[in-house]
Design an enzyme around this catalytic site. Structure first.
Site, mmCIF file in Angstrom:
data_model
loop_
_atom_site.group_PDB
_atom_site.id
_atom_site.type_symbol
_atom_site.label_atom_id
_atom_site.label_comp_id
_atom_site.label_asym_id
_atom_site.label_seq_id
_atom_site.Cartn_x
_atom_site.Cartn_y
_atom_site.Cartn_z
ATOM 1 C CB CYS A 34 56.160 21.133 28.660
ATOM 2 S SG CYS A 34 55.953 19.347 28.756
ATOM 3 C CG HIS A 77 51.606 24.653 27.201
ATOM 4 N ND1 HIS A 77 52.924 24.637 26.800
ATOM 5 C CD2 HIS A 77 51.384 23.448 27.792
ATOM 6 C CE1 HIS A 77 53.475 23.485 27.133
ATOM 7 N NE2 HIS A 77 52.558 22.739 27.734
ATOM 8 C CG HIS A 109 54.724 19.278 23.583
ATOM 9 N ND1 HIS A 109 55.688 20.185 23.973
ATOM 10 C CD2 HIS A 109 53.951 19.071 24.693
ATOM 11 C CE1 HIS A 109 55.508 20.513 25.233
ATOM 12 N NE2 HIS A 109 54.456 19.858 25.683
#
Lengths: 411, 368
Positions: free
Chosen positions: A172, A301, A340
């Site tokens: 990520c 984030h 995401h």
């Protein structure tokens, strides 16, 4: 003294419209607080731990040999519409992309698996013998399609980039880390211009099941970072790129990446450090490079998972415990709207940070009741426009405790 | 292109290859000081594939609590990284960065087949037909940075960290690590790359260039070994021992490039073009040793640095080690140049290439 790095142009391909949308097309929808999360209908998700995603139903993208490359090309086209990239071709142009390995379509994988395992276990001779019959499937697992570096390499070829080419496969944090890597090489003189960013193309059965069985996905099917009811993330897909140069661009909008920071938690394979120790060190490193102690905006984030959001907010509270201006920094996460993007997450987050310096702070879609564990000046509902912000920070944190922060300022 | 990033010192290394894990013996093989090793064989199950031989790392990695997450090559990588760090004497903590290079995720068919065995062609009802059988750790076992994450925890590398992907990922990791060390973002970098080309879907497409192989290799980089000797060793007792202090084996610079240009038949370019190789090696024309496979376009010749300019090929003795090649080359040439004291100003230009169009270039020298 190291060289300075400026943002010359940005481009993206997002799921904000069912067929996909450019960054310019996405902005009004994002500012309105809309979300691209919807039920997955292009494959059967019955029984899956999560049956929603922020996905792109573009037939051309679906037909592409490499979905990552198709999404990235769309993002690049938005930059190409603004900048004559051919003028930058040569040894001083680099490419830095956050990307994970590609995957063949489930149908192709299935054909090969059936060819290789007629008796239920993998048989090498059968695999070789029957792969020819599944020629299309075999080609789909070749290096040109599945190498993590295939997209960056194709981009370099398309652009005539003969400078450094990096592919960051750091889960990520890949996209933001690719931009960190680009900034380092630009400052060092390895290149004068760089295409940097990331792509996520993980809306497929294997990823939905894999993340789902790990317990990372939202059972409610909602992406709502920092909300007290958050229960996991929602997978999204898309690509985001920036053109970085060491020469400042002409015009009024001059944005400089004045600080980058990266760190490792060294704590756990999946869980973040509970107090956000690594996140804090990454943010402080970026602030230290820029010579700042505060920023106006943080693109967090913010994944919508219980542990990550709390850890990040704890770190933010320590880093910005003495705000120079009340109500700052504003905080939001794009993942409420676009899901995401995994390897592309930090890159689309960085575009949000740049957009904030243009006066448009995007909201955290899905956030209605901020959790007590997630204090901060959250932007909820609709976005805010017409703001005069000078600095913005973008965070990206990965499974395994890899952290990256990017600080961009208006000059 | 100029060489903007100053060389960094190699102060620790370890590796696993198909010919063993002794850098000195491997370096001697590379320069012809030892007899050519016996050719590699083609044992089962690899004899089913269109390759003439394969080069496997002999033996299994040492037992590890990480076996439930890491596959064989990840375990090898974890172990060589730990060994290299220990040999370097460099301290762990917030100023140690960790850079990993991986070739890419592999299908791992043995994991997939139970989940795919009963699937229908249209993948309908895929959950009930088998995807539900995927292990909860399947995602972690296929996480590109799983080795990186476990290493950072186990050796307490808490500085910055990156995992790079692709056939030249080792060179990418070296290039990024060197820039971070030189700019002071960290004091030391632990760089590790691993790859195995002995995978069904890779061998299916093998084009006959070299022997498919595998390797795990790690080294430790610092900007200034003298400074590192006083600043980096955490244990005061160890700091008092000169033997524990980092000592430069050689100096290193790294570059990368890529160009997956499509050929006329629509296939992606297998190897980087001569133009790409020349651009990546610009400014590096002076070398005493060139390490490259014959199928990689050679850089344009420059003025000879020494009367002796020799060409070598690490793939001829170890096979194609994929993403690990650049680090294997760096270790072997650091070993060789450190050993060959009679040529104090020697240098080796090491090239590696892989699909699709990926180039790694490393320059190793005996002095800064």
């Amino acid at each position: 003294m190291s060289r300075r790095v400026f943002v010359r142009a940005v481009g993206a391909w997002t799921p904000m419209r069912p067929q996909g949308a450019s960054w310019r097309e996405s902005l009004p929808l994002l500012l309105a607080g809309e979300t691209a999360v919807r039920e997955v209908t292009h494959f059967d998700t019955a029984g899956f731990p999560s049956r929603v995603a922020a996905w792109i139903g573009d037939d051309a993208v679906a037909a592409a040999c490499d979905r990552r490359a198709a999404l990235t090309t769309r993002a690049l086209e938005e930059i190409e519409a603004e900048v004559e990239l051919a003028a930058l071709a040569g040894p001083k142009l680099g490419v830095f992309l956050g990307a994970e390995s590609g995957r063949a379509s489930p149908a192709a994988i299935l054909r090969l698996a059936h060819a290789a395992a007629p008796a239920g276990t993998f048989d090498h001779a059968a695999f070789v013998a029957h792969a020819a019959a599944a020629a299309g499937a075999a080609a789909a697992v070749a290096a040109r399609s599945v190498s993590p570096a295939a997209v960056a390499s194709a981009l370099a070829a398309r652009l005539g980039a003969l400078g450094p080419v990096h592919t960051v496969s750091l889960a990520c944090a890949s996209g933001a880390s690719a931009i960190v890597s680009a900034v380092r090489q630009l400052r060092a003189g390895a290149c004068d211009a760089a295409i940097a960013g990331g792509v996520g193309a993980d809306v497929d059965p294997f990823m939905l099941v894999g993340f789902g069985k790990l317990g990372a996905l939202s059972g409610s099917g909602l992406s709502r970072p920092f909300d007290r009811a958050r229960d996991g993330f929602v997978v999204g897909e898309g690509a985001a790129l920036v053109l970085l140069t060491t020469e400042p661009p002409d015009g009024d909008e001059v944005f400089e990446i004045s600080g980058v920071g990266a760190s490792l938690d060294g704590f756990h394979l999946t869980a973040p450090h509970p107090q956000g120790d690594g996140a804090e060190r990454a943010m402080r490193a970026a602030l230290r490079e820029s010579g700042r102690s505060q920023v106006d905006y943080v693109q967090a984030h913010g994944t919508s998972t219980a542990l990550n959001d709390a850890a990040e907010c704890a770190a933010l509270a320590r880093v910005f415990e003495q705000p120079v201006q009340p109500g700052r920094p504003l905080v939001s996460s794009i993942k409420g709207a676009v899901g995401h993007w995994i390897a592309g997450a930090g890159a689309i987050g960085f575009l949000c940070a740049v957009e904030a310096l243009r006066g448009n702070v995007l909201p955290t879609a899905g956030l209605t009741h901020p959790d007590d564990t997630c204090p901060g000046q959250h932007v909820m509902g609709a976005g805010r426009t017409g703001l005069a912000l000078q600095s913005a920070l973008c965070n990206a944190f990965a499974f395994g405790g890899a952290n990256a922060s990017l600080l961009v300022e208006r000059r | 292109m100029t060489a903007p990033v100053a060389p960094v010192a190699i102060v620790g290394a370890a590796l696993r290859t198909a010919r063993g894990d002794d850098p000195d013996a491997l370096a001697r093989m590379l320069v012809g000081e030892l007899p050519p090793p016996a050719p590699f064989a083609l044992p089962a199950p690899w004899s089913a594939y269109p390759v003439r031989a394969v080069a496997e790392i002999p033996g299994a990695p040492a037992r590890s609590p990480h076996e439930r997450i890491l596959r064989r090559m990840g375990l090898h990588a974890h172990q060589v990284a730990t060994e290299a760090l220990r040999r370097s004497g460099v301290a762990c903590g917030d100023r140690l960065g960790l850079y990993t290079g991986i070739g890419g995720l592999r299908a791992q068919w043995q994991d997939l087949i139970p989940a795919l065995r009963d699937q229908s062609a249209d993948f309908s009802a895929s959950w009930s037909r088998g995807l539900r059988l995927l292990h909860p750790y399947w995602m972690l076992q296929h996480l590109s940075n799983n080795t990186h994450a476990l290493l950072s925890k186990d050796v307490s590398a808490r500085g910055e960290g990156f995992t790079f992907g692709g056939a030249n990922a080792g060179a990418q990791a070296l290039q990024a690590a060197a820039a971070a060390v030189v700019t002071g973002a960290i004091d030391a970098a632990l760089v590790v790359a691993y790859d195995s080309l002995l995978e069904p879907e890779l061998l299916l497409h093998w084009r006959g260039q070299g022997i498919p192989s595998e390797a795990a290799a790690a080294l430790v980089l610092v900007a200034d070994p003298a400074a590192a000797a006083t600043a980096a060793v955490a244990d005061p007792a160890a700091a008092a021992s000169p033997a524990a202090r980092p000592a430069a084996q050689a100096w290193l610079q790294a570059r990368t490039a890529a160009d997956a240009a499509e050929t006329s038949d629509g296939d992606a370019q297998a190897l980087p073009t001569a133009e790409t190789v020349a651009a990546a090696c610009a400014g590096w024309e002076r070398w005493s040793h060139l390490d490259t496979a014959p199928w990689i376009a050679a850089p344009p010749p420059g003025p000879a640095r020494t009367p002796h300019r020799a060409t070598h090929d690490v793939t001829a003795i170890l096979g194609d080690c994929g993403a690990a090649t650049s680090i294997v080359q760096a270790i072997l040439w650091a070993t060789q140049l450190s050993r060959a004291a009679s040529t104090p100003d020697a240098s080796a230009l090491c090239l590696s290439a892989g699909l699709p169009g990926l180039l790694g270039a490393v320059r190793v020298s005996s002095s800064r």
